[in-house]
Design a protein around this motif. Structure first.
Motif, short mmCIF file in Angstrom:
data_model
loop_
_atom_site.label_atom_id
_atom_site.label_comp_id
_atom_site.label_asym_id
_atom_site.label_seq_id
_atom_site.Cartn_x
_atom_site.Cartn_y
_atom_site.Cartn_z
N HIS A 37 45.93 25.45 6.85
CA HIS A 37 46.86 26.44 6.26
C HIS A 37 47.60 27.21 7.37
CE1 HIS A 37 46.08 26.71 1.93
NE2 HIS A 37 44.79 26.68 2.12
N ALA A 45 48.34 21.80 3.04
CA ALA A 45 47.62 22.97 2.51
C ALA A 45 48.61 24.11 2.20
CB ALA A 45 46.50 23.43 3.41
N SER A 46 49.36 24.54 3.22
CA SER A 46 50.52 25.42 3.02
C SER A 46 51.72 24.73 3.65
CB SER A 46 50.33 26.76 3.73
OG SER A 46 49.34 27.53 3.11
N GLY A 75 46.41 30.39 -6.89
CA GLY A 75 46.12 29.50 -5.74
C GLY A 75 46.88 30.02 -4.54
N TYR A 81 52.73 33.79 0.64
CA TYR A 81 53.74 34.26 -0.32
C TYR A 81 53.39 35.68 -0.79
CZ TYR A 81 56.28 29.84 -0.77
OH TYR A 81 57.06 28.74 -0.52
N ILE A 95 45.29 35.13 -6.54
CA ILE A 95 44.01 34.57 -7.00
C ILE A 95 43.75 33.26 -6.26
CG2 ILE A 95 42.76 33.60 -9.02
CD1 ILE A 95 43.42 36.50 -9.53
N LEU A 97 40.37 30.31 -5.30
CA LEU A 97 38.98 29.86 -5.39
C LEU A 97 38.28 29.96 -4.03
CD1 LEU A 97 37.39 28.48 -7.68
CD2 LEU A 97 38.22 26.30 -6.85
N ASN A 122 38.35 31.33 -10.07
CA ASN A 122 38.93 30.08 -10.56
C ASN A 122 40.07 30.46 -11.50
OD1 ASN A 122 39.52 27.70 -11.86
ND2 ASN A 122 37.38 27.08 -12.06
N PHE A 123 41.28 29.98 -11.22
CA PHE A 123 42.40 30.41 -12.09
C PHE A 123 42.26 29.87 -13.52
CE2 PHE A 123 44.94 27.32 -9.21
CZ PHE A 123 44.67 26.20 -9.99
N LEU A 124 41.38 28.91 -13.70
CA LEU A 124 41.19 28.36 -15.06
C LEU A 124 40.35 29.30 -15.92
CD1 LEU A 124 40.57 24.64 -14.07
CD2 LEU A 124 42.63 25.61 -15.09
N VAL A 138 52.19 27.67 -6.13
CA VAL A 138 52.99 27.07 -5.07
C VAL A 138 52.24 25.96 -4.32
CG1 VAL A 138 54.15 27.57 -2.87
CG2 VAL A 138 54.31 29.19 -4.76
N TYR A 139 52.95 24.94 -4.03
CA TYR A 139 52.56 23.76 -3.25
C TYR A 139 51.77 22.75 -4.09
CZ TYR A 139 52.46 21.00 1.00
OH TYR A 139 52.66 20.01 1.92
N GLU A 141 50.04 22.31 -6.74
CA GLU A 141 48.65 22.36 -7.22
C GLU A 141 48.54 21.88 -8.67
OE1 GLU A 141 46.40 22.70 -5.01
OE2 GLU A 141 44.80 22.53 -6.49
C1 SAM Z 1 47.86 23.45 -1.69
S1 SAM Z 1 47.07 25.01 -1.51
C2 SAM Z 1 48.45 26.12 -1.63
C3 SAM Z 1 48.15 27.53 -1.14
C4 SAM Z 1 49.29 28.54 -1.25
N1 SAM Z 1 49.87 28.58 -2.57
C5 SAM Z 1 50.36 28.24 -0.23
O1 SAM Z 1 51.38 27.64 -0.60
O2 SAM Z 1 50.17 28.61 0.94
C6 SAM Z 1 46.27 25.19 -3.10
C7 SAM Z 1 45.42 26.44 -3.22
O3 SAM Z 1 44.93 26.49 -4.57
C8 SAM Z 1 43.58 26.94 -4.54
N2 SAM Z 1 42.94 26.46 -5.75
C9 SAM Z 1 42.71 25.17 -6.11
N3 SAM Z 1 42.13 25.11 -7.32
C10 SAM Z 1 41.97 26.41 -7.72
C11 SAM Z 1 41.41 27.01 -8.89
N4 SAM Z 1 40.90 26.26 -9.87
N5 SAM Z 1 41.42 28.35 -8.98
C12 SAM Z 1 41.93 29.12 -7.98
N6 SAM Z 1 42.47 28.60 -6.84
C13 SAM Z 1 42.48 27.26 -6.73
C14 SAM Z 1 43.01 26.37 -3.25
O4 SAM Z 1 41.89 27.08 -2.80
C15 SAM Z 1 44.21 26.49 -2.31
O5 SAM Z 1 44.20 27.71 -1.61
#
Ligand code: SAM
Length: 279
Positions: A37, A45-46, A75, A81, A95, A97, A122-124, A138-139, A141
């Motif tokens: 990241h 990752a980012s 995430g 951001y 938020i 995980l 967990n965002f779910l 973003v990115y 997910e």
């Molecule tokens: C591809 S990274 C993007 C991070 C950030 N949005 C960025 O662009 O810098 C995906 C992020 O989603 C988080 N993530 C994945 N599944 C998640 C969940 N179920 N609940 C919360 N966060 C989650 C991961 O820990 C990770 O930090």
């Protein structure tokens, strides 16, 4: 080595069958992930810092309106951001995980008078109701989720938004697809991404044409012959498939771009960015 177990695990699983193994919140993997990241030039990752800077300018200048004050960043990772949006005066809830990413994000805003709250969750499992003007994911997910998780998340996002609120996200498209991606490879390392101690990793990539989804399955065997299994899904979307999904969850007025920097929509782009609204 339990060869029978390995043979068993290496069969193509059913579409969206998850493994139990922790990934984003595993202590070692999350450490390696945070390093990725934080690499400003590395688009994994980012996004690169250059991309994020342009993306933030586009969002603030062209997408957000005066009413858009409260933002939920799902995430949020290390908060690239979230922090910049809070610095621009928005009220942000981030938020993630990954405890490690949130600890890093919190450390970056300590002693700064910003309207920002970070939470490991967990965002779910979120349950906000009509609280936010904007929700971001973003990115790409969304494409890492199974269809069931995606649908659950879209309900959560819809509920969390105020009427007219915006949901913005990006996804990978099938232009990322390379027929050579399907196959097997292995790696034998002293220490690496999957473990701080020596391990053998067996990686398999499967394609599910019925859902335009790839699965990267990684079987990791450590020195004690313990086996860990990781499954990472990559569900591709295009304008039509994502529209169908969003229409089902009460989103309207979808706008499409090639990326979250606001690049004009191009069907040959490897990503698709979407800004949509809650009815
Ligand atoms: C591809 S990274 C993007 C991070 C950030 N949005 C960025 O662009 O810098 C995906 C992020 O989603 C988080 N993530 C994945 N599944 C998640 C969940 N179920 N609940 C919360 N966060 C989650 C991961 O820990 C990770 O930090």
């Amino acid at each position: 080595m339990d060869i029978k177990k390995l043979i068993n695990l290496s069969q193509k699983p059913k579409l969206f069958e998850r493994s139990e193994q922790k990934f984003w919140d595993d202590p070692h993997i999350s450490k390696k992930m945070l390093e990725i990241h934080l690499d400003p030039e590395f688009d994994a990752a980012s996004r690169t810092h250059e991309f994020i800077k342009k993306s933030l300018s586009w969002l603030v200048d062209s997408i957000f309106t005066e009413q858009d004050q409260k933002i939920l960043d799902l995430g949020c990772g290390p908060g690239f951001y979230s922090k910049e949006l809070a610095k621009k005066g928005y009220s942000v809830t981030g938020i993630d995980l990954s405890k490690r990413s949130i600890e890093y994000a919190k450390a970056q805003v300590q002693k700064k008078e910003l309207n920002i709250e970070y939470k490991v969750q967990n965002f779910l499992t979120l349950d906000f109701e009509k609280e936010f003007d904007v929700v971001s994911l973003v990115y790409c997910e969304l494409g890492a989720l199974t269809n069931r998780e995606r649908d659950r998340l879209l309900n959560i996002v819809n509920k969390a938004l105020k009427p007219g609120g915006k949901f913005l996200f990006d996804v990978f498209t099938a232009n990322n697809r390379d027929e050579n991606d399907v196959g097997r490879s292995w790696d034998l390392v002293q220490k690496g991404f999957w473990d701080a101690k020596p391990y053998l990793s067996l990686t398999e990539t499967f394609y599910y044409s019925e859902a335009d989804t790839y699965l990267n399955q990684i079987i990791v065997i450590n020195e004690k012959d313990e086996i860990s299994l990781y499954r990472i899904f990559d569900h591709f979307y295009n304008k039509e498939t994502i529209t169908k999904v969003l229409d089902n969850f009460g989103f309207i007025n979808h706008s499409f771009y090639s990326d979250l920097k606001g690049k004009k929509y191009d069907p040959s782009s490897k990503t698709l960015a979407v800004v949509t609204e809650k009815l």
